[in-house]
Design a protein around this motif. Sequence first.
Motif, PDB file in Angstrom:
ATOM      1  N   SER A  93      61.004 -23.135 122.695  1.00 42.80           N
ATOM      2  CA  SER A  93      61.307 -24.007 121.557  1.00 42.80           C
ATOM      3  C   SER A  93      60.723 -23.477 120.249  1.00 42.80           C
ATOM      4  O   SER A  93      60.976 -24.045 119.190  1.00 42.80           O
ATOM      5  N   ALA A  94      59.950 -22.396 120.306  1.00 38.46           N
ATOM      6  CA  ALA A  94      59.334 -21.851 119.093  1.00 38.46           C
ATOM      7  C   ALA A  94      60.403 -21.316 118.145  1.00 38.46           C
ATOM      8  O   ALA A  94      61.414 -20.764 118.580  1.00 38.46           O
ATOM      9  N   LEU A  95      60.162 -21.501 116.872  1.00 40.08           N
ATOM     10  CA  LEU A  95      61.091 -21.022 115.855  1.00 40.08           C
ATOM     11  C   LEU A  95      60.505 -19.793 115.161  1.00 40.08           C
ATOM     12  O   LEU A  95      59.300 -19.732 114.920  1.00 40.08           O
ATOM     13  N   PRO A  96      61.363 -18.839 114.818  1.00 34.79           N
ATOM     14  CA  PRO A  96      60.869 -17.664 114.100  1.00 34.79           C
ATOM     15  C   PRO A  96      60.495 -18.042 112.661  1.00 34.79           C
ATOM     16  O   PRO A  96      60.991 -19.025 112.126  1.00 34.79           O
ATOM     17  N   TYR A  97      59.627 -17.243 112.074  1.00 32.44           N
ATOM     18  CA  TYR A  97      59.246 -17.479 110.687  1.00 32.44           C
ATOM     19  C   TYR A  97      59.005 -16.142 110.011  1.00 32.44           C
ATOM     20  O   TYR A  97      58.759 -15.118 110.662  1.00 32.44           O
ATOM     21  N   GLU A  98      59.114 -16.155 108.694  1.00 31.27           N
ATOM     22  CA  GLU A  98      58.989 -14.926 107.909  1.00 31.27           C
ATOM     23  C   GLU A  98      57.543 -14.466 107.917  1.00 31.27           C
ATOM     24  O   GLU A  98      56.639 -15.201 107.530  1.00 31.27           O
ATOM     25  N   THR A  99      57.335 -13.245 108.385  1.00 31.11           N
ATOM     26  CA  THR A  99      55.996 -12.668 108.413  1.00 31.11           C
ATOM     27  C   THR A  99      55.896 -11.439 107.520  1.00 31.11           C
ATOM     28  O   THR A  99      54.806 -10.998 107.213  1.00 31.11           O
ATOM     29  N   GLU A 100      57.047 -10.888 107.131  1.00 31.72           N
ATOM     30  CA  GLU A 100      57.102  -9.716 106.254  1.00 31.72           C
ATOM     31  C   GLU A 100      58.022 -10.035 105.080  1.00 31.72           C
ATOM     32  O   GLU A 100      59.124 -10.537 105.287  1.00 31.72           O
ATOM     33  N   ALA A 101      57.578  -9.725 103.875  1.00 33.33           N
ATOM     34  CA  ALA A 101      58.413  -9.964 102.695  1.00 33.33           C
ATOM     35  C   ALA A 101      59.719  -9.187 102.824  1.00 33.33           C
ATOM     36  O   ALA A 101      59.724  -8.008 103.214  1.00 33.33           O
ATOM     37  N   GLY A 102      60.822  -9.857 102.542  1.00 33.84           N
ATOM     38  CA  GLY A 102      62.125  -9.200 102.577  1.00 33.84           C
ATOM     39  C   GLY A 102      62.761  -9.117 103.945  1.00 33.84           C
ATOM     40  O   GLY A 102      63.812  -8.503 104.112  1.00 33.84           O
ATOM     41  N   LEU A 103      62.134  -9.719 104.945  1.00 33.69           N
ATOM     42  CA  LEU A 103      62.661  -9.711 106.308  1.00 33.69           C
ATOM     43  C   LEU A 103      62.630 -11.153 106.820  1.00 33.69           C
ATOM     44  O   LEU A 103      61.567 -11.681 107.119  1.00 33.69           O
ATOM     45  N   VAL A 104      63.815 -11.779 106.879  1.00 34.02           N
ATOM     46  CA  VAL A 104      63.890 -13.196 107.225  1.00 34.02           C
ATOM     47  C   VAL A 104      64.507 -13.352 108.613  1.00 34.02           C
ATOM     48  O   VAL A 104      65.693 -13.082 108.804  1.00 34.02           O
ATOM     49  N   PRO A 105      63.711 -13.765 109.607  1.00 31.12           N
ATOM     50  CA  PRO A 105      64.239 -13.924 110.966  1.00 31.12           C
ATOM     51  C   PRO A 105      64.869 -15.301 111.165  1.00 31.12           C
ATOM     52  O   PRO A 105      64.411 -16.297 110.598  1.00 31.12           O
ATOM     53  N   GLU A 106      65.923 -15.322 111.968  1.00 37.90           N
ATOM     54  CA  GLU A 106      66.530 -16.604 112.328  1.00 37.90           C
ATOM     55  C   GLU A 106      67.430 -16.418 113.541  1.00 37.90           C
ATOM     56  O   GLU A 106      67.873 -15.307 113.840  1.00 37.90           O
ATOM     57  N   PHE A 107      67.650 -17.527 114.243  1.00 38.16           N
ATOM     58  CA  PHE A 107      68.614 -17.523 115.326  1.00 38.16           C
ATOM     59  C   PHE A 107      69.991 -17.747 114.698  1.00 38.16           C
ATOM     60  O   PHE A 107      70.223 -18.759 114.050  1.00 38.16           O
ATOM     61  N   VAL A 108      70.871 -16.768 114.868  1.00 40.88           N
ATOM     62  CA  VAL A 108      72.197 -16.781 114.249  1.00 40.88           C
ATOM     63  C   VAL A 108      73.230 -17.089 115.334  1.00 40.88           C
ATOM     64  O   VAL A 108      73.227 -16.443 116.392  1.00 40.88           O
ATOM     65  N   PRO A 109      74.124 -18.053 115.085  1.00 39.79           N
ATOM     66  CA  PRO A 109      75.170 -18.342 116.072  1.00 39.79           C
ATOM     67  C   PRO A 109      76.004 -17.095 116.381  1.00 39.79           C
ATOM     68  O   PRO A 109      76.374 -16.345 115.470  1.00 39.79           O
TER      69      PRO A 109
END
Length: 150
Positions: A93-109
């Motif tokens: 259930s954990a959600l990704p989060y931005e840890t590096e500037a300019g790199l945005v993680p997400e679950f994409v359909p």
Amino acid sequence: MSTDRRPVNLRCSALVLREDAVLLCRRADGWVLPGGTPAGDESAAGCARRETLEETGLEVVPVGVAFVLDATNSAAGQYLMEIVFLAHADDKSALPYETEAGLVPEFVPLQRLPDLSLRPPIGKHIQALHRGDDRVAAYLGNVWEPSPLS
């Protein structure tokens, strides 16, 4: 016979599927799977695990090799080989989060993959793997070490 001896660059990435979505990282020039280059004596699977944590904040466990691919950019004199590991998140259930500037993680359909600038362009392969059309290859790791996925 070619005498071209370009160095081979290795990239190890994680393919994390959650329901009908895949974990990707958005950069200014497109989308990528979380991943990078092994450090020191780090294993390929260990690299995929570390890079995913560093880029998305998610802890994952590589469970097999989804794809091995290579790409040559003759104009730039570059050769890349990428090992894409199928991986599962420790916390489902954990959600990704931005840890590096300019790199945005997400679950994409998954249905959005054809419309994305995915680098490398493996969207159809990801969709086929999710449908069960593609099989996952066995990953043996470093067979000389006692723990192949470390």
